[in-house]
Every structure is written in structure tokens, then in C-alpha cells.
Design a protein around this motif. Sequence first.
Motif, PDB file in Angstrom:
ATOM      1  N   LEU A  10      91.872  -3.441 -16.105  1.00  0.00           N
ATOM      2  CA  LEU A  10      93.181  -3.549 -15.473  1.00  0.00           C
ATOM      3  C   LEU A  10      94.238  -2.850 -16.328  1.00  0.00           C
ATOM      4  O   LEU A  10      94.083  -2.718 -17.533  1.00  0.00           O
ATOM      5  CB  LEU A  10      93.550  -5.007 -15.259  1.00  0.00           C
ATOM      6  N   ILE A  11      95.304  -2.423 -15.670  1.00  0.00           N
ATOM      7  CA  ILE A  11      96.397  -1.762 -16.371  1.00  0.00           C
ATOM      8  C   ILE A  11      97.566  -2.728 -16.524  1.00  0.00           C
ATOM      9  O   ILE A  11      97.679  -3.702 -15.788  1.00  0.00           O
ATOM     10  CB  ILE A  11      96.863  -0.484 -15.639  1.00  0.00           C
ATOM     11  N   LEU A  16     101.452   1.512 -16.214  1.00  0.00           N
ATOM     12  CA  LEU A  16     101.876   2.016 -14.909  1.00  0.00           C
ATOM     13  C   LEU A  16     103.163   2.817 -15.047  1.00  0.00           C
ATOM     14  O   LEU A  16     103.276   3.924 -14.500  1.00  0.00           O
ATOM     15  CB  LEU A  16     102.060   0.856 -13.927  1.00  0.00           C
ATOM     16  N   MET A  35      97.956  -1.818  -7.600  1.00  0.00           N
ATOM     17  CA  MET A  35      97.373  -1.195  -8.786  1.00  0.00           C
ATOM     18  C   MET A  35      97.401  -2.149  -9.982  1.00  0.00           C
ATOM     19  O   MET A  35      96.467  -2.174 -10.780  1.00  0.00           O
ATOM     20  CB  MET A  35      98.078   0.114  -9.112  1.00  0.00           C
ATOM     21  N   ASN A  39      93.879  -2.048 -10.143  1.00  0.00           N
ATOM     22  CA  ASN A  39      93.722  -0.713 -10.733  1.00  0.00           C
ATOM     23  C   ASN A  39      92.730   0.119  -9.921  1.00  0.00           C
ATOM     24  O   ASN A  39      91.741   0.622 -10.429  1.00  0.00           O
ATOM     25  CB  ASN A  39      93.299  -0.779 -12.200  1.00  0.00           C
ATOM     26  N   SER A  64      91.923   4.899  -9.532  1.00  0.00           N
ATOM     27  CA  SER A  64      92.650   4.087 -10.501  1.00  0.00           C
ATOM     28  C   SER A  64      93.781   4.881 -11.144  1.00  0.00           C
ATOM     29  O   SER A  64      93.836   6.102 -11.052  1.00  0.00           O
ATOM     30  CB  SER A  64      91.691   3.597 -11.587  1.00  0.00           C
ATOM     31  N   LYS A  66      94.207   4.527 -14.451  1.00  0.00           N
ATOM     32  CA  LYS A  66      93.637   4.805 -15.766  1.00  0.00           C
ATOM     33  C   LYS A  66      92.283   4.094 -15.843  1.00  0.00           C
ATOM     34  O   LYS A  66      92.053   3.144 -15.107  1.00  0.00           O
ATOM     35  CB  LYS A  66      94.610   4.237 -16.816  1.00  0.00           C
ATOM     36  N   SER A  70      90.763   8.690 -11.873  1.00  0.00           N
ATOM     37  CA  SER A  70      92.217   8.574 -11.846  1.00  0.00           C
ATOM     38  C   SER A  70      92.857   9.323 -10.691  1.00  0.00           C
ATOM     39  O   SER A  70      92.314  10.296 -10.182  1.00  0.00           O
ATOM     40  CB  SER A  70      92.800   9.094 -13.162  1.00  0.00           C
TER      41      SER A  70
END
Length: 136
Positions: A10-11, A16, A35, A39, A64, A66, A70
Motif C-alpha cells: 500500500l502507498i 501519492l 489508490m 494501490n 498501481s 508504486k 505503475s
Amino acid sequence: MIDFEIENKLITSDELHEFEVKTGISLPQDYKEHMLKYNGGSPLSYDLYFGEPDEGILLSGFKSIKYGTSLVEQKDYLPPKYLSIGYTETGYLAMSLDEKEYGNIFIYYSEAELTLLAPSFTEFLEGLVDYPDLFP
């Protein structure tokens, strides 16, 4: 409510924000929320369609920010200010970041024209229907 499998790390909100600054784009809020929660992600169901199954828009998953496949601007196929955000069984999903069509979700196939699916990411998600008994 459709749930998605988390496939990548996860970001954070900072990551973000860093993505938006680095790319010079501002993502719609509803998409940012997705996201931050997933993500990207793939649907938990293998039979998740946008619209009716005979339309052939079977969702495969989202790219995603990252830590996976991507988001990238598809300069070969997409107009400027469009972002390739995901995959269907036979094509790709794009989001407009253009002022005129900001947040609209489209489907495209190779170099074919974009076809509007929904005026927002939220409305795209709301248009997804699970057909678990379609293919026994």
C-alpha cells in the motif's frame, strides 16, 4: 460494494502526493481514495463486468501508483493528459485529466478511439456488476 485484492504494498498519502508532484498531474479525489485503499488491485471476482456480460467489458484490474505495474501516460495510444489506469480482458482503461473531461473513464483497444464508460471513477465502480453464475 466491490472489493479488490491488494496485490502491491500500500502507498501512503505522502507517496501519492509525491506521484502527483513528480508527474505534474492532479488525480480526482475518488480515485485517490481507491489508490490509498488498494494501490491498484484486482477484483476478487473473476466475473466482474462493467455493464452486461455481452458487452465484453470484463475488469481485470487496476495499475498501481508504486510497487507494481505503475500508472504511466500512454503516449503511443492516448491523447495528452490521459492516464492508462487499468486492464480489461480485451483492452485498457484510461482516465482523462484534461480540464474538459476531467475524471471521465474510458476504454480503449490498441490504437482505437476512446469510448466513454463513466463520468467518474466512482460511477465506473458503481457500474460494475458481479455475474458469478455466468460461467459454471
